[in-house]
Design an enzyme around this catalytic site. Structure first.
Site, PDB file in Angstrom:
ATOM      1  N   GLY A 146       0.819  -1.200   0.000  1.00 34.97           N
ATOM      2  CA  GLY A 146       0.000   0.000   0.000  1.00 34.97           C
ATOM      3  C   GLY A 146       0.858   1.257   0.000  1.00 34.97           C
ATOM      4  O   GLY A 146       2.072   1.205   0.238  1.00 34.97           O
ATOM      5  N   CYS A 147       0.225   2.392  -0.253  1.00 28.90           N
ATOM      6  CA  CYS A 147       0.971   3.648  -0.353  1.00 28.90           C
ATOM      7  C   CYS A 147       1.501   4.100   1.007  1.00 28.90           C
ATOM      8  O   CYS A 147       2.697   4.411   1.145  1.00 28.90           O
ATOM      9  CB  CYS A 147       0.115   4.735  -0.993  1.00 28.90           C
ATOM     10  SG  CYS A 147      -1.547   4.887  -0.311  1.00 28.90           S
ATOM     11  N   TYR A 148       0.655   4.136   2.023  1.00 27.38           N
ATOM     12  CA  TYR A 148       1.138   4.515   3.361  1.00 27.38           C
ATOM     13  C   TYR A 148       2.220   3.549   3.850  1.00 27.38           C
ATOM     14  O   TYR A 148       3.270   4.001   4.343  1.00 27.38           O
ATOM     15  CB  TYR A 148      -0.016   4.564   4.363  1.00 27.38           C
ATOM     16  CG  TYR A 148      -0.913   5.774   4.251  1.00 27.38           C
ATOM     17  CD1 TYR A 148      -0.417   7.065   4.455  1.00 27.38           C
ATOM     18  CD2 TYR A 148      -2.274   5.643   3.964  1.00 27.38           C
ATOM     19  CE1 TYR A 148      -1.244   8.180   4.364  1.00 27.38           C
ATOM     20  CE2 TYR A 148      -3.096   6.753   3.872  1.00 27.38           C
ATOM     21  CZ  TYR A 148      -2.590   8.017   4.071  1.00 27.38           C
ATOM     22  OH  TYR A 148      -3.404   9.114   3.986  1.00 27.38           O
ATOM     23  N   THR A 150       4.341   1.802   2.134  1.00 31.92           N
ATOM     24  CA  THR A 150       5.583   2.013   1.392  1.00 31.92           C
ATOM     25  C   THR A 150       6.365   3.180   1.972  1.00 31.92           C
ATOM     26  O   THR A 150       7.570   3.078   2.245  1.00 31.92           O
ATOM     27  CB  THR A 150       5.285   2.260  -0.093  1.00 31.92           C
ATOM     28  OG1 THR A 150       4.699   1.088  -0.661  1.00 31.92           O
ATOM     29  CG2 THR A 150       6.557   2.598  -0.859  1.00 31.92           C
ATOM     30  N   ALA A 151       5.686   4.307   2.171  1.00 34.20           N
ATOM     31  CA  ALA A 151       6.362   5.488   2.715  1.00 34.20           C
ATOM     32  C   ALA A 151       6.897   5.223   4.115  1.00 34.20           C
ATOM     33  O   ALA A 151       8.035   5.590   4.443  1.00 34.20           O
ATOM     34  CB  ALA A 151       5.398   6.675   2.733  1.00 34.20           C
TER      35      ALA A 151
END
Length: 343
Positions: A146-148, A150-151
């Site tokens: 997911g995007c969150y 990954t960051a």
């Protein structure tokens, strides 16, 4: 290479088309939809006119034969059904959350639905490219992060792994552009609601929480419990995760610097900033970069770590293409060499 995208009409799908269209090894991009068969992609996205001529096809096993890789850019629930059917003939990269959580009971708790079979979950490799590269090389199915997560994970894994932060103290304040909520209209992302506004949402309930905890726990060899607060900001794309954690005795500014820089010195897409030089979302816009900035406070013995990505690229489609490159032994940066769009 022949590629297929299921769920091509969403933001993740159109971003895959943009990236794969510039990929030197891709000769075909076929697009599939469960509800818009026969509709040209240019009807929804006129900006790709004269460059992409495909119409949406119906999803069926027969139509999906002969592809090297199939991307599932779909809502939760679709991949749980289709990944097992498709992975016998092609490599599958799932951009939904269906295959990210190893424990089916945990998935059902956070997603409110059943997940894929245990057999498929065991086959799926978590596709955090920089940290699972060797497993990705051998994988038939990828659970794209997911995007969150990954960051957050790109920032925190090196420090958790080395013991440079106390994992029990991790607090994450994360903010995303509205494309992270998808293309479907909602009151939350309505212009009149979102413009000149800042919203916190899914407090202590975001479905990316167990994903982050699971992956950090794997590097710590112990359970991890985090606090993640997610916000929507009035911009189209981009994500910033600001993370706080206590630093144990024996670690200082120099050691933190060495840990971060050594972890990513041979990676093409993670850029560690000098101490106190903080990144912004615009500096990674439309690119596959993750930029990491950090400040260690000697007075409080706490670390502030800032990680920025483009939520549609490194947080979704770009990482999916990066994983495709690794799976097929291609240059890892193929199709992803574009500089960030600035300003």
């Amino acid at each position: 290479m022949k590629t297929a995208i299921i769920g091509a009409t969403g933001y993740g799908g159109i971003e895959l088309i943009r990236l794969l269209s510039n990929h030197p090894s891709v000769e075909q991009i076929a697009v599939f939809s469960s509800s818009q068969q026969g509709v040209k992609m240019t009807d929804s996205y006129p900006h790709i006119s004269e460059r992409f001529f495909e119409s949406l096809q119906d999803i069926s096993i027969e139509a999906l034969q002969g592809f090297d890789v199939i991307f599932l850019s779909t809502p939760p629930g679709v991949s749980a059904e289709w990944s097992s059917k498709l992975s016998a003939a092609a490599k599958v990269i799932d951009l939904s959350g269906d295959l990210r959580i190893n424990d089916p009971a945990e998935y059902e708790k956070w997603y409110g639905r059943e997940t894929a079979s245990k057999e498929i979950l065991n086959k799926a490799v978590y596709g955090l490219s920089e940290w699972n590269r060797e497993q990705i090389k051998e994988a038939q199915i990828i659970a794209n992060p997911g995007c969150y997560p990954t960051a957050v994970l790109l920032g925190m894994i090196p420090l958790v792994k080395s013991g440079a932060v106390d994992a029990a103290t991790i607090i994450i304040d994360a903010k995303s552009g509205t494309t992270g909520a998808g293309r479907s209209a909602s009151a939350m992302t309505h212009y009149s609601e979102m413009n000149d506004n800042l919203k916190i949402y899914k407090v202590n309930e975001h479905k990316h929480i167990p994903e982050i905890e699971q992956e950090l726990a794997g590097f710590l060899n112990d359970t991890v419990t985090i606090t993640l607060s997610t916000h929507l900001v009035p911009m189209t794309r981009g994500m910033m995760a600001t993370m706080y954690a206590s630093v144990p005795e024996g670690f200082d500014e120099q050691k933190i610097k060495e840990i971060l820089e050594s972890s990513y010195k041979n990676t093409p897409f993670v850029r560690v900033r000098p101490h106190k030089q903080m990144p912004s979302t615009r500096e990674v816009n439309a690119s596959n970069f993750c930029d990491i900035g950090w400040v260690y406070d000697e007075r409080t013995k706490r670390l502030t770590l800032v990680s920025v990505i483009d939520n549609l690229v490194k947080g979704a489609s770009g990482q999916a293409v990066q994983n495709m490159n690794i799976m097929f032994g291609l240059e890892e940066t193929a199709g992803l060499n574009g500089l960030p769009v600035f300003p």
